[in-house]
Structure formats: C-alpha cells, structure tokens
Design an enzyme around this catalytic site. Structure first.
Site, mmCIF file in Angstrom:
data_model
loop_
_atom_site.group_PDB
_atom_site.id
_atom_site.type_symbol
_atom_site.label_atom_id
_atom_site.label_comp_id
_atom_site.label_asym_id
_atom_site.label_seq_id
_atom_site.Cartn_x
_atom_site.Cartn_y
_atom_site.Cartn_z
ATOM 1 N N PHE A 273 0.819 -1.216 0.000
ATOM 2 C CA PHE A 273 0.000 0.000 0.000
ATOM 3 C C PHE A 273 0.850 1.261 0.000
ATOM 4 O O PHE A 273 0.379 2.343 -0.379
ATOM 5 C CB PHE A 273 -0.951 -0.006 1.202
ATOM 6 C CG PHE A 273 -0.342 0.444 2.505
ATOM 7 C CD1 PHE A 273 -0.473 1.755 2.945
ATOM 8 C CD2 PHE A 273 0.360 -0.444 3.303
ATOM 9 C CE1 PHE A 273 0.084 2.167 4.146
ATOM 10 C CE2 PHE A 273 0.911 -0.044 4.500
ATOM 11 C CZ PHE A 273 0.778 1.266 4.934
ATOM 12 N N LYS A 274 2.105 1.141 0.401
ATOM 13 C CA LYS A 274 2.968 2.322 0.453
ATOM 14 C C LYS A 274 3.193 2.929 -0.930
ATOM 15 O O LYS A 274 3.538 4.113 -1.048
ATOM 16 C CB LYS A 274 4.284 1.970 1.132
ATOM 17 C CG LYS A 274 4.077 1.631 2.600
ATOM 18 C CD LYS A 274 5.343 1.169 3.292
ATOM 19 C CE LYS A 274 5.034 0.799 4.743
ATOM 20 N NZ LYS A 274 6.211 0.327 5.487
ATOM 21 N N ASP A 275 2.987 2.140 -1.980
ATOM 22 C CA ASP A 275 3.097 2.678 -3.340
ATOM 23 C C ASP A 275 2.062 3.780 -3.604
ATOM 24 O O ASP A 275 2.297 4.667 -4.419
ATOM 25 C CB ASP A 275 2.888 1.572 -4.380
ATOM 26 C CG ASP A 275 4.033 0.589 -4.442
ATOM 27 O OD1 ASP A 275 5.197 0.999 -4.265
ATOM 28 O OD2 ASP A 275 3.767 -0.612 -4.677
ATOM 29 N N MET B 171 3.821 6.815 -2.119
ATOM 30 C CA MET B 171 5.219 7.008 -2.489
ATOM 31 C C MET B 171 5.377 7.367 -3.963
ATOM 32 O O MET B 171 6.245 8.162 -4.330
ATOM 33 C CB MET B 171 6.029 5.756 -2.157
ATOM 34 C CG MET B 171 7.509 6.012 -1.998
ATOM 35 S SD MET B 171 7.953 6.900 -0.484
ATOM 36 C CE MET B 171 7.988 5.553 0.699
ATOM 37 N N THR C 151 9.252 -0.487 2.866
ATOM 38 C CA THR C 151 9.450 0.951 2.693
ATOM 39 C C THR C 151 10.579 1.220 1.700
ATOM 40 O O THR C 151 10.473 2.110 0.847
ATOM 41 C CB THR C 151 9.759 1.621 4.041
ATOM 42 O OG1 THR C 151 8.624 1.490 4.894
ATOM 43 C CG2 THR C 151 10.066 3.095 3.857
#
Length: 479
Positions: free
Chosen positions: A123-125, A128, A156
């Site tokens: 989900f960090k995409d 980011m 990360t």
C-alpha cells in the site's frame, strides 16, 4: 493553506506552505506538520466526486491541501501518478482502471479495498509514487537536489526506490540488514540498476541500519552539505496522498452519499489510519475507524484504556506481520493533537514523557470523554489468528491475503458495525510473505506475471559493516 507544527513553537517552526514542508520530515521543534484547519468537503462536492477517476479524485482532494503548485501542474502530476499501467496488479475480474478496486467478500457487508496493486505490491506505493513525482517537480522548480537516506526491513525501501528511480535531482541511499529480508524483498530492491539508486546491506540487524541513519541525520553539517532528506511516514505529503483512497473506497462501497462506511485498517505507525481520521474530519461519512494491530498492541491498548505506553526494543515482538512490529507510532502525535483540542502545549507535555521513555495516561481527563467522538474502535491479532484468517479467507471466499491484511480482517470480523459495510484496507499482496502463506495454506502464493523470475535478476548492492563513517564516505563518493 498553511501548515503548523503539532508542538507549536512559532519561533523555531513557523507556519509554512506545502512545498516548503514537502522535502522535510519533522518540524524544527520536533513536531509533525498538519494543516492549520482541515478543509471541508460539501455534499455537492461529494456528489460531484463520486463519478471521478482515481487521478481526478486525487487532484480534487489534494487541491484542498496544496495551493502553491499551479492547478494545471498538480493535475498533470496526479494524471502521471495514478494510472492502470502503474497500478497493474488488480485481482482477476477486478477493474485495474479503478486503481484501488473494491473486492466484495460478502456483498454489501464486507470488502477488501485493493491498495497493493502498485509496482512493489504494498500500500505504500499509493503515496510514495506521488511523492516521487512531487519531489522531482519541486526540485526542478527550485534548481535543487536531494539525497534520500533511509533504512528498511523490506517494504518501505522498495516503495521508495521504485518511486524515485530515474527522478532528476534525487538520489536514494537505502540501508537494509544483510540477509535478513525475504529473497523476494531483496530482489525487489537490489535488482534495480538505475544510477540514482544505491543499496547498502549492513552486516547486522535493522536497528543497526536505523542507528546509522539517525547518526547521519544528527550531523547537521554533513546533512546540510550533502542535502540529506527523508521519505519516512512522518512526511505530510504521504498522509495527504493516503486520504484520497478513503474517498475512493467510500464511493466504491456505497450507492449514494447518505450511507456510511466502516474502514478497518491494519496500522503500526498510525499513518494509514491517520489519513482516514483526517478524511472523516473533512466530512467523509465514515461511521467507524477500526484499528487492527498485531502482537505489538500499543495502539490497541490506548484506544481501550487511554494509556499510551510505547515499548522498549527488547519488548517489541518480531512477528509474521512485520510492518506493524512498531512500539512507538510516529504519526499518533497528529491524532493526539486533534484529541487535545489542538493544544501544542499539551502535546509538548505528553511527548516529553514519551521521549523520556515513559507512558502517558489520559484516564480521568476530559480528553477521554472526547475520544469516543472520533469513532475509533480497535483490536489485536496473533500469529495463530492470522494463520486461521488466511486459511478461512481462502477456503470461504477463494481469496488469498497477506499477513497484515489478515490482521485487519480478523479484527473487522470481531467488530461488525450495524447498518453499514466494513471495508478492510489491503496492505500487501501475499507474494511478499511466502513463508507464512505456505504455513497457512500449504501452497505457494500467487506471484504477478511481471514479477515472476525477479529473484533471478542480477543484483547490485554494497555490503558493509555498520559503520557511520563508511556510509558517509559511500555517499560522498556518489554525489
């Protein structure tokens, strides 16, 4: 739109614009940046936004927070970021054009929101990728460069590298523990051949890598000379980007804007669910925010008791949902700032205790009376729980989920909210946690076609001892 520090030292941390805080992390007074006031979304805007594509919705939401980038430029950045080509790993049968499709497990009652369709399957995409494009834009406008230094135990680092690869004016130096990540995670990072991406494998543990980052960041002269920056989760732009998918998830799970939705969010650092809190404060009809933790249940303890008791490193469990193996939730300060009526003096008082390694206790205070009004409930999950949840989700719905999403689904099932659907935020694809998937299901996780064979690609990484001076020399030689 101006941004203030949660600790409110106007002398050292005056209010700033979005672009001014974009490239930084903490405010100089040690606080976190938040808007002076949360922009409000009207019913007319909700009605108009319901039919927007993800990129269009991102522009609409982010325009509420960013007024120092020309609208046409911000729209172009959103259009470039949120495409089906970038977020291309939707489940079969789900619409990749939605970017974050809703996948119903029980129609109208329980759903997953797919946030893991980006290039690194996490989900960090979602934030980011936007951050990478914003960095490139602002640095070009200012004629500046930045050298990002970070430490990662897996997700990360890869999300940051894939977002920053090939970006003008940006170099990434990412430290990771040598041999401690999964083969898939190592391949995601070390196989990148872009000239601006530099991987350093430290002989030691993640904590050794993180200590080096802190030491370099605390060297003010080195940090200034070599323009050291960060992309960690305290960066406001990442939180702002995450607000968007709550709106998209709400529209996807409802038929009209008279309905409410409960969101269940696996959260260790409080960044993911903090975005949901802010979306609710803006006027999105969120009925409940259900927070799910793993064995490291610091946040669950707070919402159940009013006591925030960060654990020491020795008390922090290593679990099969490692992204939530956190004992001090960095973004929690943003929520507490709102809980105490945006009183920076109170935040300074509470975090003086936290920074001294102590707990704070809000029991018996007026703040506990206000807590219920923020619509949070919480729960925790164990390794046995996530194995059982992965297994039951596969057997009942034919859907394979990762370990963190399993924590969310377990807690969501324990906390049903009458009269509204519950949407569990998916945090990663199961391919990233093959060992636990094999333990739960006795089979290999599904690997997207474009990532099959990733582990066989040539890898480029520098292995070194955990030596601050060696890392500094590595950076100096490449800038």
């Amino acid at each position: 739109m101006r941004y203030l520090s949660t600790r409110g030292d106007a002398a050292s941390s005056p209010t700033q614009s979005f672009c001014d805080i974009l490239l930084g992390g903490l405010a100089p007074d040690g606080g976190l940046y938040l808007p002076e006031t949360y922009p409000q979304v009207s019913r007319a805007e909700l009605d108009a936004w319901r039919q927007l594509s993800y990129a269009e919705l991102a522009f609409a939401v982010l325009s509420k927070f960013i007024d120092d980038i020309p609208p046409a430029d911000l729209k172009a950045i959103c259009d470039k970021t949120y495409t089906a080509e970038v977020y291309c790993h939707a489940r079969p049968g789900d619409n990749a054009a939605d970017v974050t499709p809703i996948h119903w497990l029980e129609q109208g009652k329980l759903a997953l929101q797919e946030l893991s369709n980006g290039p690194t399957l996490a989900f960090k995409d979602m934030a980011m990728q936007l951050l990478g494009n914003l960095f490139e834009y602002v640095l070009a406008k200012r004629g500046e460069e930045i050298n990002i230094l970070g430490a990662t135990s897996g997700d990360t680092g890869s999300a940051a590298e894939y977002a920053m690869r090939g970006k003008k004016g940006v170099r990434v130096f990412m430290l990771s523990p040598d041999g401690k990540m999964s083969a898939f995670q190592r391949a995601q990072m070390y196989s990148l051949q872009d000239e601006n991406i530099h991987n350093i494998a430290v002989r030691g543990m993640f904590d050794d890598a993180q200590d080096i980052v802190k030491a370099v960041s605390n060297d003010a002269a080195f940090k200034a000379k070599y323009k050291i920056g960060a992309v960690n989760s305290i960066n406001w732009a990442r939180v702002a980007a995450q607000i968007v998918y709550y709106f998209k998830g709400y529209f996807g799970a409802t038929e009209n804007n008279d309905q409410q939705v409960a969101f269940c969010v696996p959260s260790g650092n409080f960044g993911n669910i903090c975005a949901g809190h802010i979306a609710r404060m803006m006027g999105l009809p969120i009925g409940k925010l259900i927070l799910a933790t793993n064995e490291n249940n610091v946040l669950d303890e707070f919402f159940k008791t009013g006591v925030y008791r960060p654990r020491k490193t020795a008390e922090t469990f290593v679990t099969s949902s490692p992204s939530m193996d956190i004992s001090k939730a960095s973004n929690f300060e943003r929520f507490v700032f709102d809980l105490v009526g945006r009183d920076p003096a109170k935040v300074r008082e509470l975090w003086a205790q936290v920074d001294a390694g102590q707990a704070f206790d809000l029991r018996g205070t007026p703040y506990m009376d206000k807590l219920a009004g923020f619509a949070f409930v919480s729960g925790a999950s164990s390794h046995a729980d996530r194995l059982a949840t992965i297994r039951s989700c596969w057997e009942t719905y034919g859907v394979m989920i990762d370990t963190h999403t399993a924590d969310g689904l377990k807690v969501a099932r324990e906390n049903p909210v009458a009269g509204m659907p519950t949407v569990v935020l998916e945090t990663a694809l199961p391919a990233k946690f093959a060992e636990t998937i094999r333990e739960a299901l006795g089979r290999e996780p599904e690997v997207p076609a474009d990532l099959q064979g990733l582990e066989k690609l040539a890898q480029r990484v520098e292995v070194m001892d955990p030596d601050v001076n060696a890392v500094k020399a590595f950076i100096q030689a490449r800038v």
